[in-house]
Design a protein around this motif. Sequence first.
Motif, PDB file in Angstrom:
ATOM      1  N   LEU A 333       0.840  -1.205   0.000  1.00 19.05           N
ATOM      2  CA  LEU A 333       0.000   0.000   0.000  1.00 19.05           C
ATOM      3  C   LEU A 333       0.876   1.256   0.000  1.00 19.05           C
ATOM      4  O   LEU A 333       0.501   2.274  -0.573  1.00 19.05           O
ATOM      5  N   ASN A 334       2.042   1.182   0.623  1.00 21.92           N
ATOM      6  CA  ASN A 334       2.985   2.303   0.528  1.00 21.92           C
ATOM      7  C   ASN A 334       3.633   2.339  -0.858  1.00 21.92           C
ATOM      8  O   ASN A 334       3.991   3.419  -1.352  1.00 21.92           O
ATOM      9  N   ARG A 335       3.805   1.173  -1.458  1.00 28.28           N
ATOM     10  CA  ARG A 335       4.275   1.163  -2.862  1.00 28.28           C
ATOM     11  C   ARG A 335       3.225   1.818  -3.759  1.00 28.28           C
ATOM     12  O   ARG A 335       3.569   2.550  -4.696  1.00 28.28           O
ATOM     13  N   ASN A 336       1.950   1.603  -3.458  1.00 26.74           N
ATOM     14  CA  ASN A 336       0.857   2.256  -4.165  1.00 26.74           C
ATOM     15  C   ASN A 336       1.002   3.787  -4.090  1.00 26.74           C
ATOM     16  O   ASN A 336       0.889   4.510  -5.085  1.00 26.74           O
ATOM     17  N   MET A 337       1.274   4.274  -2.882  1.00 28.59           N
ATOM     18  CA  MET A 337       1.438   5.717  -2.655  1.00 28.59           C
ATOM     19  C   MET A 337       2.718   6.241  -3.292  1.00 28.59           C
ATOM     20  O   MET A 337       2.750   7.343  -3.859  1.00 28.59           O
ATOM     21  N   TRP A 338       3.785   5.480  -3.196  1.00 27.80           N
ATOM     22  CA  TRP A 338       5.083   5.860  -3.764  1.00 27.80           C
ATOM     23  C   TRP A 338       4.986   6.006  -5.280  1.00 27.80           C
ATOM     24  O   TRP A 338       5.454   7.004  -5.840  1.00 27.80           O
ATOM     25  N   GLU A 339       4.362   5.037  -5.950  1.00 27.90           N
ATOM     26  CA  GLU A 339       4.228   5.127  -7.406  1.00 27.90           C
ATOM     27  C   GLU A 339       3.352   6.313  -7.810  1.00 27.90           C
ATOM     28  O   GLU A 339       3.618   6.972  -8.819  1.00 27.90           O
ATOM     29  N   SER A 340       2.330   6.577  -7.021  1.00 27.98           N
ATOM     30  CA  SER A 340       1.484   7.738  -7.287  1.00 27.98           C
ATOM     31  C   SER A 340       2.302   9.023  -7.278  1.00 27.98           C
ATOM     32  O   SER A 340       2.198   9.864  -8.185  1.00 27.98           O
ATOM     33  N   LEU A 341       3.134   9.196  -6.252  1.00 25.74           N
ATOM     34  CA  LEU A 341       3.925  10.421  -6.144  1.00 25.74           C
ATOM     35  C   LEU A 341       4.972  10.509  -7.253  1.00 25.74           C
ATOM     36  O   LEU A 341       5.210  11.600  -7.809  1.00 25.74           O
ATOM     37  N   ILE A 342       5.589   9.379  -7.607  1.00 21.68           N
ATOM     38  CA  ILE A 342       6.573   9.389  -8.700  1.00 21.68           C
ATOM     39  C   ILE A 342       5.910   9.883  -9.982  1.00 21.68           C
ATOM     40  O   ILE A 342       6.477  10.705 -10.719  1.00 21.68           O
ATOM     41  N   CYS A 343       4.717   9.403 -10.254  1.00 21.01           N
ATOM     42  CA  CYS A 343       4.015   9.817 -11.477  1.00 21.01           C
ATOM     43  C   CYS A 343       3.669  11.307 -11.449  1.00 21.01           C
ATOM     44  O   CYS A 343       3.824  12.007 -12.450  1.00 21.01           O
ATOM     45  N   ILE A 344       3.198  11.806 -10.310  1.00 20.97           N
ATOM     46  CA  ILE A 344       2.843  13.217 -10.197  1.00 20.97           C
ATOM     47  C   ILE A 344       4.065  14.097 -10.420  1.00 20.97           C
ATOM     48  O   ILE A 344       4.030  15.060 -11.204  1.00 20.97           O
ATOM     49  N   LEU A 345       5.160  13.770  -9.739  1.00 16.98           N
ATOM     50  CA  LEU A 345       6.364  14.592  -9.842  1.00 16.98           C
ATOM     51  C   LEU A 345       7.006  14.483 -11.218  1.00 16.98           C
ATOM     52  O   LEU A 345       7.430  15.488 -11.811  1.00 16.98           O
ATOM     53  N   ARG A 346       7.080  13.274 -11.731  1.00 11.67           N
ATOM     54  CA  ARG A 346       7.725  13.063 -13.034  1.00 11.67           C
ATOM     55  C   ARG A 346       6.954  13.752 -14.150  1.00 11.67           C
ATOM     56  O   ARG A 346       7.553  14.364 -15.048  1.00 11.67           O
ATOM     57  N   ASN A 347       5.630  13.697 -14.102  1.00 16.18           N
ATOM     58  CA  ASN A 347       4.825  14.302 -15.153  1.00 16.18           C
ATOM     59  C   ASN A 347       4.817  15.823 -15.103  1.00 16.18           C
ATOM     60  O   ASN A 347       4.341  16.473 -16.028  1.00 16.18           O
ATOM     61  N   SER A 348       5.331  16.414 -14.023  1.00 21.96           N
ATOM     62  CA  SER A 348       5.403  17.873 -13.931  1.00 21.96           C
ATOM     63  C   SER A 348       6.682  18.423 -14.553  1.00 21.96           C
ATOM     64  O   SER A 348       6.825  19.639 -14.689  1.00 21.96           O
ATOM     65  N   ILE A 349       7.596  17.545 -14.943  1.00 25.39           N
ATOM     66  CA  ILE A 349       8.895  17.954 -15.479  1.00 25.39           C
ATOM     67  C   ILE A 349       8.928  17.755 -16.987  1.00 25.39           C
ATOM     68  O   ILE A 349       8.495  16.722 -17.494  1.00 25.39           O
ATOM     69  N   LYS A 350       9.445  18.755 -17.697  1.00 19.31           N
ATOM     70  CA  LYS A 350       9.496  18.673 -19.158  1.00 19.31           C
ATOM     71  C   LYS A 350      10.471  17.601 -19.623  1.00 19.31           C
ATOM     72  O   LYS A 350      10.138  16.760 -20.446  1.00 19.31           O
ATOM     73  N   ASP A 351      11.691  17.632 -19.105  1.00 20.05           N
ATOM     74  CA  ASP A 351      12.708  16.677 -19.534  1.00 20.05           C
ATOM     75  C   ASP A 351      12.686  15.464 -18.605  1.00 20.05           C
ATOM     76  O   ASP A 351      13.380  15.425 -17.587  1.00 20.05           O
ATOM     77  N   GLN A 352      11.889  14.470 -18.968  1.00 15.13           N
ATOM     78  CA  GLN A 352      11.717  13.312 -18.103  1.00 15.13           C
ATOM     79  C   GLN A 352      12.892  12.348 -18.147  1.00 15.13           C
ATOM     80  O   GLN A 352      12.933  11.393 -17.372  1.00 15.13           O
ATOM     81  N   THR A 353      13.860  12.607 -19.026  1.00 15.45           N
ATOM     82  CA  THR A 353      15.079  11.782 -19.029  1.00 15.45           C
ATOM     83  C   THR A 353      15.915  12.057 -17.782  1.00 15.45           C
ATOM     84  O   THR A 353      16.797  11.261 -17.441  1.00 15.45           O
ATOM     85  N   LYS A 354      15.634  13.170 -17.095  1.00 17.18           N
ATOM     86  CA  LYS A 354      16.369  13.505 -15.882  1.00 17.18           C
ATOM     87  C   LYS A 354      15.684  12.955 -14.637  1.00 17.18           C
ATOM     88  O   LYS A 354      16.031  13.328 -13.521  1.00 17.18           O
TER      89      LYS A 354
END
Length: 609
Positions: A333-354
Amino acid sequence: MADSTKYIPINERSLVSDLKLKNIFSFQTKKTRAFAYVFISVFVAFTFFLAFNPSPDPSSPWFSNIFTTTPIQPNSTTTTTPSSARSHFSSIYSFFFPSNSSTISRSQTLNPDPPNVIKDPPIALNQTQTDGSNQTTSGSPPTQPGSNQTTSGSPPSQHGSNQTTIGSLPSQPGSNQTSETVPNLASEAPKSVPNNATENVVKPSPNPQGSVPISLGKDAGSGPSQRKEEKSTGNNNVASLGKELGIQDLVKNLVNCDLFDGEWVRDESYPLYKPGSCSLIDEQFNCFSNGRPDLGFQMFKWKPKGCTLPRLDGIKMLQLLRGKRLVFVGDSLNRNMWESLICILRNSIKDQTKVYEASGRHHFRAEASYSFVFQDYNCTVELFVAPFLVQEWETKDKNGTKKETLRLDLISSSADQYKTADVVVFNTGHWWTHDKTAKGQDYYQEGSHVYRELNVLEAFRKAMTTWGMWVDANMNPTKTSVFFRGYSASHFSGGQWNSGGACDHEVEPIKNTTYLTPYPDKMIVLEKVFKGMKTRVSYMNITRQTDFRKDGHPSIYRKKHYTAAEIKSPLHYQDCSHWCLPGVPDAWNEILYAQLLVKQYQQNQHQKP
């Protein structure tokens, strides 16, 4: 001659006798006599004017009014003053000595006076200082905001001022000024506010240049946010963030607000990222890719009763996390939350290779730990798998046979790897409902002793006490913020997770609180452990919040394809414990974001002198 005529009355009929004139001038013709009379008359008139100013001073207003024209301020209202009366004498002088140059218009202004020379320009009406007095200033610093002054040779005024300026730089927007045109300076603006000027605090515009707005969703009257990546500034001070984005008052309201007492409200500006846009979501949580047809469950926002949560802005959260480690420790369930946050933060960045997993992994179920690096912010968001928070162990029975146990007196083996992290979010709960833990027979161990039988609630208390003691002994509360996310509700209908329980028919949240389940006993035990700890733990009590959301589980959409054997198997079950992404765990991260803002705000308030 000047001294002899200085005090002769102006209405004296004869100033000098003809005889004396004849003695002085030997002119015989009528023309020469007439010229002499005119000359003497002019001379006497000039002497009369000088009589009013025995020692002409170039800086004297009397002298300057004889030879110059007093500037009239455009659109100004004036009363009759000594200077206006003296203008009649200057007009007489100009009659006798007309100038070859063109007359200066009343609507024009003169060149600025020499610096540091204080003049006495006409006093204009309706010009009021901030204290209510009238003031005329020359060569002065900028006026206070809202003041009305007549200024000569001063720098530009502050916003909102009402000034008449001579020889100044262009005025600021919103001011009411008349200024002389200064070539090549029209495009220049002041680079800083002078030290002696009062700062004029103005509410920021909805989207100031260079800022990233935090949209508050429908409840705050805003729609979907247009999130843009900001340049890295190195500033993670939430006070300045609050001032820049206009959320400081919002954060103040969060300080004493119960973020977990609220309701789910429909908001079509959600989810925080588009379904199918994040390739990092495991198949188990990716309901969209697994074919779930209804997506209405994603369009809900958690609304506390006493305040409004700020919409999670990925860039702003990354600024809060700059140079830090955010770690999740717990079960799936914490992995559920962790993946959610990774997606939110990653999708806010233009250069996702970083943005990348430190070891290059793309699936997150097999290993004991993972770490996502956000290169531009020098921060990591990590996961350590520890479903009980204490150690899973292995021991031998009397016959020498190995068997699994749970060490209630030892923290999980990965603890040393995250004890110095900046933010740690713990959780446990679901694994305590499995057969071994629920029965508690020959499973729980302390030291070398294995309990033949131990009640699961007591075992949970012992394990959480071990965890609390380790946190107090190993984590520095001045560096590490400790969170504990509470129990996430499950919604099996017609059986348990392994006995035919289902939730695939649920498409709406629970609206009647009568159907909510009682508060878990284990969370009551956990709260008692918190009270006995020295370290302050932020308890994310999401149990009731999740209990409403029977519609948010993967159910039959936990996999894209089922084998024939899985379909026929009586043990085939639905997932009514975890959550689809995007979905409910996004709200947990939105609460985490709000709590981090509050913590930073409180630190700044504490640091103020």
